[in-house]
Design a protein around this motif. Sequence first.
Motif, PDB file in Angstrom:
ATOM      1  N   ARG A 190      -4.344  -3.412  -1.126  1.00 31.13           N
ATOM      2  CA  ARG A 190      -5.778  -3.467  -0.811  1.00 31.13           C
ATOM      3  C   ARG A 190      -6.619  -3.795  -2.027  1.00 31.13           C
ATOM      4  NH1 ARG A 190      -8.371  -2.218   3.768  1.00 31.13           N
ATOM      5  NH2 ARG A 190     -10.322  -2.027   2.604  1.00 31.13           N
ATOM      6  N   LYS A 191      -6.186  -3.300  -3.180  1.00 35.34           N
ATOM      7  CA  LYS A 191      -6.897  -3.594  -4.414  1.00 35.34           C
ATOM      8  C   LYS A 191      -6.317  -4.837  -5.096  1.00 35.34           C
ATOM      9  CE  LYS A 191      -8.392   1.051  -5.997  1.00 35.34           C
ATOM     10  NZ  LYS A 191      -9.862   0.905  -5.927  1.00 35.34           N
ATOM     11  N   GLY A 192      -5.199  -5.343  -4.569  1.00 37.87           N
ATOM     12  CA  GLY A 192      -4.537  -6.469  -5.216  1.00 37.87           C
ATOM     13  C   GLY A 192      -3.976  -6.088  -6.576  1.00 37.87           C
ATOM     14  N   LYS A 193      -3.601  -4.792  -6.709  1.00 39.13           N
ATOM     15  CA  LYS A 193      -3.111  -4.329  -8.012  1.00 39.13           C
ATOM     16  C   LYS A 193      -1.781  -3.593  -7.872  1.00 39.13           C
ATOM     17  CE  LYS A 193      -7.404  -3.629 -10.524  1.00 39.13           C
ATOM     18  NZ  LYS A 193      -8.369  -2.624 -10.901  1.00 39.13           N
ATOM     19  N   TRP A 194      -1.047  -3.550  -8.964  1.00 38.40           N
ATOM     20  CA  TRP A 194       0.183  -2.769  -9.018  1.00 38.40           C
ATOM     21  C   TRP A 194      -0.018  -1.642 -10.023  1.00 38.40           C
ATOM     22  CZ3 TRP A 194       5.035  -3.893  -6.634  1.00 38.40           C
ATOM     23  CH2 TRP A 194       4.993  -5.012  -5.770  1.00 38.40           C
ATOM     24  N   TYR A 195       0.573  -0.496  -9.732  1.00 39.26           N
ATOM     25  CA  TYR A 195       0.485   0.633 -10.663  1.00 39.26           C
ATOM     26  C   TYR A 195       1.860   1.240 -10.836  1.00 39.26           C
ATOM     27  CZ  TYR A 195      -4.547   0.543  -9.686  1.00 39.26           C
ATOM     28  OH  TYR A 195      -5.847   0.171  -9.550  1.00 39.26           O
ATOM     29  N   ALA A 196       2.076   1.819 -12.026  1.00 39.15           N
ATOM     30  CA  ALA A 196       3.323   2.543 -12.248  1.00 39.15           C
ATOM     31  C   ALA A 196       3.019   3.835 -12.994  1.00 39.15           C
ATOM     32  CB  ALA A 196       4.296   1.696 -13.053  1.00 39.15           C
ATOM     33  N   CYS A 197       3.746   4.875 -12.641  1.00 38.35           N
ATOM     34  CA  CYS A 197       3.566   6.146 -13.350  1.00 38.35           C
ATOM     35  C   CYS A 197       4.882   6.907 -13.303  1.00 38.35           C
ATOM     36  CB  CYS A 197       2.459   6.978 -12.690  1.00 38.35           C
ATOM     37  SG  CYS A 197       2.827   7.501 -11.009  1.00 38.35           S
ATOM     38  N   GLY A 257       4.521   9.664  -2.439  1.00 40.35           N
ATOM     39  CA  GLY A 257       3.180  10.127  -2.078  1.00 40.35           C
ATOM     40  C   GLY A 257       2.337   9.035  -1.450  1.00 40.35           C
ATOM     41  N   MET A 258       1.212   9.464  -0.845  1.00 42.50           N
ATOM     42  CA  MET A 258       0.276   8.483  -0.294  1.00 42.50           C
ATOM     43  C   MET A 258      -0.682   8.049  -1.387  1.00 42.50           C
ATOM     44  SD  MET A 258      -0.799   9.941   3.411  1.00 42.50           S
ATOM     45  CE  MET A 258      -0.442  11.642   3.070  1.00 42.50           C
ATOM     46  N   ILE A 259      -1.035   6.762  -1.377  1.00 44.72           N
ATOM     47  CA  ILE A 259      -2.016   6.305  -2.356  1.00 44.72           C
ATOM     48  C   ILE A 259      -3.365   6.101  -1.683  1.00 44.72           C
ATOM     49  CG2 ILE A 259      -0.370   5.269  -3.954  1.00 44.72           C
ATOM     50  CD1 ILE A 259      -1.067   2.556  -2.742  1.00 44.72           C
ATOM     51  N   GLY A 260      -4.391   5.974  -2.499  1.00 45.73           N
ATOM     52  CA  GLY A 260      -5.732   5.802  -1.969  1.00 45.73           C
ATOM     53  C   GLY A 260      -6.707   5.768  -3.123  1.00 45.73           C
ATOM     54  N   ALA A 265       7.586   5.761 -10.727  1.00 48.42           N
ATOM     55  CA  ALA A 265       7.022   5.484  -9.402  1.00 48.42           C
ATOM     56  C   ALA A 265       6.218   4.198  -9.500  1.00 48.42           C
ATOM     57  CB  ALA A 265       6.116   6.637  -8.973  1.00 48.42           C
ATOM     58  N   LEU A 266       6.519   3.278  -8.585  1.00 49.77           N
ATOM     59  CA  LEU A 266       5.867   1.967  -8.642  1.00 49.77           C
ATOM     60  C   LEU A 266       5.112   1.754  -7.327  1.00 49.77           C
ATOM     61  CD1 LEU A 266       5.518  -0.889  -9.839  1.00 49.77           C
ATOM     62  CD2 LEU A 266       7.802  -1.437  -8.978  1.00 49.77           C
ATOM     63  N   PHE A 267       3.840   1.374  -7.442  1.00 48.40           N
ATOM     64  CA  PHE A 267       3.007   1.234  -6.247  1.00 48.40           C
ATOM     65  C   PHE A 267       2.440  -0.170  -6.112  1.00 48.40           C
ATOM     66  CE2 PHE A 267       2.787   5.649  -7.594  1.00 48.40           C
ATOM     67  CZ  PHE A 267       3.148   6.305  -6.420  1.00 48.40           C
ATOM     68  N   ASN A 268       2.511  -0.697  -4.909  1.00 45.25           N
ATOM     69  CA  ASN A 268       1.899  -1.981  -4.613  1.00 45.25           C
ATOM     70  C   ASN A 268       0.594  -1.705  -3.872  1.00 45.25           C
ATOM     71  OD1 ASN A 268       1.100  -4.431  -3.653  1.00 45.25           O
ATOM     72  ND2 ASN A 268       2.961  -4.848  -2.462  1.00 45.25           N
ATOM     73  N   PHE A 269      -0.498  -1.605  -4.635  1.00 43.09           N
ATOM     74  CA  PHE A 269      -1.790  -1.271  -4.038  1.00 43.09           C
ATOM     75  C   PHE A 269      -2.410  -2.572  -3.528  1.00 43.09           C
ATOM     76  CE2 PHE A 269      -4.896   2.468  -4.518  1.00 43.09           C
ATOM     77  CZ  PHE A 269      -5.596   2.090  -3.385  1.00 43.09           C
ATOM     78  N   ASN A 300       0.814  -1.221   0.000  1.00 46.80           N
ATOM     79  CA  ASN A 300       0.000   0.000   0.000  1.00 46.80           C
ATOM     80  C   ASN A 300       0.847   1.270   0.000  1.00 46.80           C
ATOM     81  OD1 ASN A 300      -2.637  -1.162  -0.076  1.00 46.80           O
ATOM     82  ND2 ASN A 300      -2.221  -1.890   2.003  1.00 46.80           N
ATOM     83  N   GLY A 301       2.051   1.135  -0.559  1.00 44.59           N
ATOM     84  CA  GLY A 301       2.908   2.299  -0.694  1.00 44.59           C
ATOM     85  C   GLY A 301       3.688   2.193  -1.983  1.00 44.59           C
ATOM     86  N   GLY A 302       4.645   3.072  -2.152  1.00 49.45           N
ATOM     87  CA  GLY A 302       5.391   3.071  -3.405  1.00 49.45           C
ATOM     88  C   GLY A 302       6.867   3.287  -3.195  1.00 49.45           C
ATOM     89  N   ALA A 303       7.594   3.171  -4.302  1.00 51.20           N
ATOM     90  CA  ALA A 303       9.021   3.468  -4.308  1.00 51.20           C
ATOM     91  C   ALA A 303       9.390   3.772  -5.749  1.00 51.20           C
ATOM     92  CB  ALA A 303       9.827   2.297  -3.768  1.00 51.20           C
ATOM     93  N   CYS A 304      10.636   4.209  -5.941  1.00 50.43           N
ATOM     94  CA  CYS A 304      11.020   4.670  -7.263  1.00 50.43           C
ATOM     95  C   CYS A 304      11.980   3.699  -7.952  1.00 50.43           C
ATOM     96  CB  CYS A 304      11.677   6.038  -7.135  1.00 50.43           C
ATOM     97  SG  CYS A 304      12.088   6.742  -8.717  1.00 50.43           S
ATOM     98  N   ILE A 305      11.756   3.506  -9.246  1.00 53.80           N
ATOM     99  CA  ILE A 305      12.591   2.622 -10.053  1.00 53.80           C
ATOM    100  C   ILE A 305      13.311   3.453 -11.104  1.00 53.80           C
ATOM    101  CG2 ILE A 305      12.530   0.763 -11.776  1.00 53.80           C
ATOM    102  CD1 ILE A 305      11.793  -0.287  -9.069  1.00 53.80           C
TER     103      ILE A 305
END
Lengths: 125, 839
Positions: A50-57, A72-75, A44-48, A31-36
């Motif tokens: 709670r949603k069981g999903k990964w996001y990158a931007c 940043g914080m995700i939600g 920015a890579l996020f392990n969401f 439920n947080g992120g880190a940078c690649i």
Amino acid sequence: MEALLDNYNTVAATTVRTWFKACKVEDIPKNGGACIKYQDKQIALFNFARKGKWYACQNLCPHKMEMVLSRGMIGDQEGMAKVACPMHKKTFSLETGENLNGDLQPIATYPVKIEEGFVYLGFSE
Amino acid sequence: MKRVLVVGNGMVGYKFCEKFVSQQQADDFELVVFGDEPRPAYDRVHLSEYFENQDAKALELAPADWYAENGIRLICDQRVTDIDAAQKQIRTANGRLHPYDYLVLATGSVPFVPPIPGVEKKGVFVYRTIEDLEGMMAYAKEINTKKPNGKAAILGGGLLGLEAGKAVLDMGLEPHVVEFAPKLMPRQLDARSSAVLQLKLESMGIHIHLSKATNKILGENAITGMEFSEDDTLDVDMLIISAGIRPRDELGNTCGLEMGTRGGFVVNDKMETSEPDIYAIGEIALYNQLIYGLVAPGYDMAEVAVQQILGDATTVMPAEIDMSTKLKLIGVDVASFGTPYMPADKGLSILFENKTKFTYKRINVSHDGKTLLGGILVGDADDYNILHQMYLNGMPLPDNAEELIVGARGEGGSAFGSAMALPDSAQICSCESISKGTICDSILDGSCSSFKDVVHATKAATGCGGCKPMVTDLVNESLKSMGKEVKEVICEHFDYSRQELYGIIKVKGITTYDEALDTIGKGDGCELCKPALASIFATIYNDTANKEAVIQDSNDRFLANIQRNGSYSVVPRIPGGEITPDRLIVLGEVAKKYNLYTKITGGQRIDLFGAELNDLPAIWEELIAVGFESGHAYGKSLRTVKSCVGSTWCRYGMDESVSFAIALEERYKGLRSPHKLKGGVSGCIRECAEARGKDFGVIAVEGGWNLYVCGNGGATPKHAQLLASQIDNETVIKYLDRFLMYYIRTAAPLVRTAAWLEKLEGGIEQLKKIVVEDSLQLAQDLEADMQDLVNKYECEWKQAVVNPEIRKRFSHFVNTDERDDNIAFVDLREQKMPEPWIN
Ligand code: SRM
Ligand SMILES: Cc1cc2nc3c(=O)[nH]c(=O)nc-3n(C[C@H](O)[C@H](O)[C@H](O)COP(=O)(O)OP(=O)(O)OC[C@H]3O[C@@H](n4cnc5c(N)ncnc54)[C@H](O)[C@@H]3O)c2cc1C
Ligand code: SF4
Ligand code: FES
């Protein structure tokens, strides 16, 4: 500055030509992120979880052009996954890249896949 | 299909379009709009906000697409040069002709530039358009790079001039307001209120020069000064002229429209000019022989013109126009309404003046004391809306009319009824002409159920925003009258206020964020509820910010304050501001080693700026080795307890302020709260520690300490109020434990103690009852909770540096040890600073 932004363009899952092995699943906090770093890009890579999903931007916030979004914080906003920039709390959809609380230009998003405990980021070049 | 041409796409021209297309009959018309600015109409009233964000889009009244979507042809950047009234056509600068059935002139005005020799020099500006502001900002930047103490003058001490004064201050120049009249805002204020306002502005750093006629602008090519008389000059590097407006009526000469001697197109109450089918609205229209330099009358004119053209001849302008105004933006309240000052034969005035607080209030009442005729408010215009409404609606005055300005305040009472007491016809939002009835009905008929809905549906509060508090009250009261509970929920994920969440989490024993979402919340959380819950967990379980790092506010997650360019600052705790030379040396050495910018903060400690994320743990390791701890400068938690030197050294000191400040800071360090907390201890009433500017302040007096609570500096300074007097150290601590814990349990997120107290029913008297008299029988509980937190304190940086898992967090990239290549520094006075932002 424009050049910085030009370096980040949304990649659709269908146009991926390179899957970059970015890190191990456990390198990114739940439920947080880190940078690649990938070539000259910061993603920015996020392990969401709670949603069981990964996001990158892009890690670059288009507001003041700082490389900070991964911190940043995700939600979610009405179900839409989002990230809030740590500088001035501008929020961006992690699904479409759209700026949800203003009219900044959208951020670029990238496909993510998980295979055998590793996280891969999709790029079109 | 008939053709309506609008000349001028400013605020009023735009409002005409908006009102026109909202009418059904509009479908039978073709609407074409010409504007000679490079962009669609924007909010000139809030132009000064452009200084802050340089975001032209944010000021747009509607995007270019809006016009197309509503069938309006918008032609920007094209001036209309001629009107041929006989042929009913106009010509534009590019030579094209456009026929019309109806012509609406909304060409507004331009700033009046007095014919002073030298006004053409470089560095002289007017204040009207986005381009004007861009020019000023570029010029101010040039000045700032050339010299440290640049000055700018503003010619004209009216409403706009003062706004420009504040803008100059924000641009980093020293502002000088030069006014011809012997008082400021000569049209709105009387001499006494002007004097009070002057004091306040001077305290903000705005210099005021009254009764000055400018003879000459000095300088070769660029302005270097102003000359008032032979031996009376003022050196300035820039000048902004704000000396009134002149209507842009050039077009009148091309078709013989009737004009006033000082310009403007003469109109009747239907907004018709002297030529058939030509209307004029806004700042170009001369109605009742006056130009109204405000948007509200302009919007009313737009409505009249729309109705007249669409065939409703009954809508006309009222004979009298309300010119009440409230000054915005500049950090001081000024308002005037009705007849602000009046001859004694018409009525009587009630005056209240308090120069120590820069406040002045005057109301004018009829001889029989029954009706309000007008008034002036300086320094505190909180009651402007309601007074204005009483005036507009001729509402009866209370028996003791003076209560309207001196108030039954303090005990939480007010001389006013609520906004609900107003008649339905009362105009609440004067920018958009929205009545109380319209607002309340939108709730009562079920079409709206929140403030946001109402703003969207009625457009109330979308103009200057001054009516926001009243609209909020009306919305809440209407909801309540329908039995709907109005509560402050923290965000879309939890239907509870922070206080309720605190109770539920404690009772249910919820310990993690996900558990809270799953049991009492919904969705996946956000940047509002995450830090709020983190703070609640910290109070109940004494977690440091290292627990559940991803729900901590971004600064807490990295235990440091993020700076421009993404680097961080390091602020070790220096309790009471007392530090040994040896520790000072260590700070210097660490700063040197990691190339950090150093500065003494406003909180009596030392800030080391420009640390890269990757270096934070190493830096803290070295600081911790010599006994430093986290200063929690990043947290919503105790910051500093500021201290003066006190009786150990000071010849006036009544007690040891430093010792006591250190004791208090050591006691409450690490305490997390709804907003940051600051304290102060002064050794005597001279108050060198500014203790009354803090959330809690202690001042030594004969026989003990006086304890003050709920003050702050910042944007809305508030002096702390006396909670108890002449008490000993133990009692101060006992009361503080109770007070702080009660605040922490009950305040909404990001509400500081002063704002919290303002909302606390019964105010300071009630707080005294709770804290001193223990009226709620909570004292034991509050003290025990606080003692528990004090006992469990741990420095979170100490936790972090010894834990490899936590240390991993402090790396810019996870897949390489490389540093962030986007961080750039430049030199400044032998230290470094971030490269300035350019957008
Ligand atoms: C560093 C410092 C300025 C300086 O160089 O002197 C500072 C820096 C910031 N202040 Fe401050 N304030 C600093 C003393 C003050 C003071 C003076 C004081 O404490 O006596 C005040 C007025 C007193 C008060 O708080 O009532 C002050 C009133 C504010 C406010 C307005 C608070 C309010 O209630 O209106 C903010 C905004 C906020 O907190 O929402 C703010 C916010 C900030 C932030 C956090 C802005 C931000 O989000 O980045 C800055 C953090 C900088 C950083 O990374 O360290 N700062 N700030 C001072 C740090 C003191 C320290 O040792 O911890
Ligand atoms: C900094 C500032 C602060 C203000 N604050 C307040 C406030 O707090 N409260 C308040 O009530 N009012 C305030 N005002 C005044 C308010 O902005 C004006 O009353 C309002 O903008 C008038 O609207 P308008 O449409 O008549 O004129 P404008 O907004 O000036 O629009 C006229 C437009 O017509 C265009 N035009 C002119 N001639 C031609 C032509 N021949 N062909 C094509 N286009 C043409 C102009 O370029 C302009 O875009 C403020 C003004 C300023 C500058
Ligand atoms: S927040 Fe404080 S430190 Fe930052 S610029 Fe404003 S006043 Fe200065
Ligand atoms: S830099 Fe991201 S919100 Fe300002």
